[in-house]
Scaffold this motif. Sequence first.
Motif, mmCIF file in Angstrom:
data_model
loop_
_atom_site.group_PDB
_atom_site.id
_atom_site.type_symbol
_atom_site.label_atom_id
_atom_site.label_comp_id
_atom_site.label_asym_id
_atom_site.label_seq_id
_atom_site.Cartn_x
_atom_site.Cartn_y
_atom_site.Cartn_z
ATOM 1 N N GLU A 509 47.352 39.629 38.858
ATOM 2 C CA GLU A 509 46.147 39.836 38.593
ATOM 3 C C GLU A 509 45.249 38.420 37.784
ATOM 4 O O GLU A 509 44.258 38.276 38.114
ATOM 5 C CB GLU A 509 45.905 40.955 37.558
ATOM 6 C CG GLU A 509 44.397 41.333 37.276
ATOM 7 C CD GLU A 509 43.480 41.970 38.409
ATOM 8 O OE1 GLU A 509 42.283 41.861 38.241
ATOM 9 O OE2 GLU A 509 44.131 42.072 39.446
ATOM 10 N N LEU A 510 46.335 37.700 37.246
ATOM 11 C CA LEU A 510 45.680 36.669 36.600
ATOM 12 C C LEU A 510 45.428 35.510 37.569
ATOM 13 O O LEU A 510 44.586 34.621 37.313
ATOM 14 C CB LEU A 510 46.865 36.061 35.558
ATOM 15 C CG LEU A 510 46.840 36.891 33.931
ATOM 16 C CD1 LEU A 510 48.073 36.553 33.311
ATOM 17 C CD2 LEU A 510 45.585 36.437 33.155
ATOM 18 N N THR A 511 46.381 35.469 38.583
ATOM 19 C CA THR A 511 46.207 34.545 39.576
ATOM 20 C C THR A 511 45.007 34.757 40.469
ATOM 21 O O THR A 511 44.132 33.878 40.666
ATOM 22 C CB THR A 511 47.400 34.659 40.596
ATOM 23 O OG1 THR A 511 48.506 34.174 40.017
ATOM 24 C CG2 THR A 511 47.168 33.848 41.808
ATOM 25 N N TYR A 512 44.635 36.104 40.696
ATOM 26 C CA TYR A 512 43.308 36.529 41.337
ATOM 27 C C TYR A 512 42.155 36.092 40.246
ATOM 28 O O TYR A 512 41.128 35.307 40.780
ATOM 29 C CB TYR A 512 43.254 37.872 41.435
ATOM 30 C CG TYR A 512 41.964 38.631 41.565
ATOM 31 C CD1 TYR A 512 41.159 38.374 42.844
ATOM 32 C CD2 TYR A 512 41.343 39.381 40.592
ATOM 33 C CE1 TYR A 512 40.034 38.801 42.851
ATOM 34 C CE2 TYR A 512 40.159 40.075 40.783
ATOM 35 C CZ TYR A 512 39.385 39.541 41.913
ATOM 36 O OH TYR A 512 38.039 40.243 42.033
ATOM 37 N N ARG A 513 42.242 36.192 38.994
ATOM 38 C CA ARG A 513 41.086 36.156 38.075
ATOM 39 C C ARG A 513 40.824 34.459 37.869
ATOM 40 O O ARG A 513 39.636 34.173 38.003
ATOM 41 C CB ARG A 513 41.430 36.486 36.753
ATOM 42 C CG ARG A 513 41.725 38.078 36.655
ATOM 43 C CD ARG A 513 40.304 38.940 36.696
ATOM 44 N NE ARG A 513 40.589 40.204 36.129
ATOM 45 C CZ ARG A 513 40.403 40.950 35.206
ATOM 46 N NH1 ARG A 513 40.308 40.242 34.199
ATOM 47 N NH2 ARG A 513 40.610 42.151 35.066
ATOM 48 N N LYS A 514 42.056 33.678 37.940
ATOM 49 C CA LYS A 514 41.759 32.331 37.861
ATOM 50 C C LYS A 514 41.249 31.692 39.194
ATOM 51 O O LYS A 514 40.303 30.892 39.087
ATOM 52 C CB LYS A 514 43.353 31.701 37.634
ATOM 53 C CG LYS A 514 43.002 30.254 37.546
ATOM 54 C CD LYS A 514 44.544 29.677 36.909
ATOM 55 C CE LYS A 514 44.272 28.054 36.697
ATOM 56 N NZ LYS A 514 45.604 27.574 36.096
ATOM 57 N N LYS A 515 41.523 32.262 40.392
ATOM 58 C CA LYS A 515 41.072 31.793 41.585
ATOM 59 C C LYS A 515 39.416 32.139 41.632
ATOM 60 O O LYS A 515 38.640 31.191 42.129
ATOM 61 C CB LYS A 515 41.718 32.749 42.744
ATOM 62 C CG LYS A 515 41.324 32.120 44.232
ATOM 63 C CD LYS A 515 42.064 32.891 45.367
ATOM 64 C CE LYS A 515 41.551 32.547 46.615
ATOM 65 N NZ LYS A 515 42.107 33.058 47.673
ATOM 66 N N PHE A 516 39.179 33.272 41.328
ATOM 67 C CA PHE A 516 37.382 33.384 41.341
ATOM 68 C C PHE A 516 36.875 33.271 39.837
ATOM 69 O O PHE A 516 35.717 33.765 40.186
ATOM 70 C CB PHE A 516 37.399 34.939 41.904
ATOM 71 C CG PHE A 516 37.977 35.063 43.277
ATOM 72 C CD1 PHE A 516 37.207 34.653 44.301
ATOM 73 C CD2 PHE A 516 39.047 35.602 43.554
ATOM 74 C CE1 PHE A 516 37.631 34.642 45.638
ATOM 75 C CE2 PHE A 516 39.877 35.772 44.905
ATOM 76 C CZ PHE A 516 38.899 35.258 46.088
ATOM 77 N N PRO A 519 37.185 36.292 33.728
ATOM 78 C CA PRO A 519 37.991 36.470 32.567
ATOM 79 C C PRO A 519 39.350 36.527 32.780
ATOM 80 O O PRO A 519 39.748 37.538 33.650
ATOM 81 C CB PRO A 519 37.149 37.375 31.569
ATOM 82 C CG PRO A 519 35.877 37.574 32.457
ATOM 83 C CD PRO A 519 35.785 37.320 33.627
ATOM 84 N N PRO A 520 40.045 36.085 32.143
ATOM 85 C CA PRO A 520 40.005 35.287 30.723
ATOM 86 C C PRO A 520 39.816 33.869 31.130
ATOM 87 O O PRO A 520 39.779 33.046 30.097
ATOM 88 C CB PRO A 520 41.476 35.543 30.015
ATOM 89 C CG PRO A 520 42.412 35.656 31.309
ATOM 90 C CD PRO A 520 41.924 36.221 32.341
#
Length: 607
Positions: A509-516, A519-520
Amino acid sequence: MIADIIPCQKMPRALSLLSYQIPQEYEDVIKIGQIWEIPLRQSTTRGIVADIKKNARHGLKLKWLKKIINKKTIFTEQQLKLFINLGDYYGVSASLFIHCNLPKIIKNEWDQFLEPQKPIDRPEQKKENIEYFWWGERKQKLSHYQKNIHRYSKLGQVLIVVPQISDIENIVSTLKIYPEDLCVINSQISRSAQIKAWQSALNGNKKIFIGTRLSCFLPFTNLQLIIVDDEHAPDHKQYDMAPRYAVKKVCQLISSEQKTKIIFLSPSPSIENYYEFSPHYHSIKNTEPDIINLENELKNKNYTFVSDRLKKEIQTTIDSGKKTFLFVNKKGESNHNYCTDCGHTFNCPSCLLSLIKTKESKLACYYCHYEEDFPPFCPKCHGPNFRSLGLGIEKIAKNIKKILPETTISYLTKESPDKTINNAQIIVGTKFATNKINWPQIGLIGVINADQLWQHSEFMAKERAYQTLINILTRAPKNAKIIIQTFSPENTIIRSIQKNKPAIFYQEELTYRKKFFYPPFSRLIKISTQNKNEKPALDQAKKIYENLQKIKGAEISTPLSIGRHILRGRYKFNIIIKLKDISILPTIFKVLPNDCLIDVDPQTLLN
């Protein structure tokens, strides 16, 4: 002398503080935290003294304070600083926090107010005094609660913030707190009980306070510890009305000002807190859930969404004298109803969402509570042929009744609480049911279709899905059987839960959030316009978008219509801003009109 006053009525965001001259006869009487009558425009209103100084910040001629309402101090200086800081962060006037939290004191109650305890000075801290406790089973949570409450209540006041009112009773009964030490605060207590809670916080005669998010705004004078229970819960954010604040931000500002320790607790941390605090997971050996692939059931021509394995376990559970809880994430019987002759679909006339068919042959909207009878003929072509699609708790209850006709079944949602739940062998319910059922009686838990939880367009959909499943599993009795049905057994959420390895879910999920750039890795601000007519709402959103384009360091979306198009009879458009540097918030607020809605750190982007 000059007094800075926060008005007690709602004001534009730029007007948090108004300056007034202090009449000479009141110079020795006036104190920070008192209520005064002040002139405002062509009338008078009440306001709270936030600061007292010798000279004005400018050379303008100031109006005079009218009169003092009472010499007693109602708000603490630390409280008022909190309101001002929150107003600056969330893009509202501090007066809105005063307006929402000012206790309604009647004349004969003023004498009951004692002078507040002088706040205790504490040494400066080099870093935030924050602890994160990631528990795996409820006895770990209970032990951590007892240890810290026992320690910090000896030093001063302790505040426990819970997501929902129903959580208060559960925690109080579990911790066995003495009533003489306890003060409960929530939106449903009486006015007199609210006054007593306010006095207890000011005077320090109660040690332990427990309540929902509004309990954060009590005038504490010696607050040693804040415990935020289930910090991941959506109810820790006020999102449906201004001020739209989050408990986490409020607590951090309190801690910064009062040097208060904060403990966040959760069995499933929010993505942002997992990234920020890197908490240690207190792992346990859970009962490993059985994963059923619904694709295989369909291949075997089983269209009931009750797998053969689940059917067998339900019968075994009934024979053992235990109850079965079946979790379904949809209300009603079906959520998409249309005419097969012309294709006409039944939508809510108010918010345009699909109407949900209920077992009483009604069509209902669970957002605005609109309801109509299911017609015998299509209102458009007058044809008699309809089809209903989707999966709701009423359809599941109906399917189970066909498969196991001798069983007693109840279904439980917020809109349709079933009073026969205590006598039922099978309980079919939504998330609402998890706080209502008697868990020790449950011998089997079945998640009918886990995929429903994350099949949404919101950026937090998977996070909420994971947290919902963990909430159900951590409530399960020790020897209860757990079955999760899904069309995607290789989904990250399912694999993470099956192997009891949260990192599988969190890292992806962090990988997905960072890509797009979610947050965070960014901060979000949602700007909304609304109007009874679509064009004015859209035109205002376009104008705001043009003004925001001038600001550097912000990623700004074009105006987007909300998912349901109309909310409470108004068309609504959202502009989503992504920031790396939160310090440019004041610049953004300056170009926004006063009638737009601002949601800093929103949890939903489509509403």
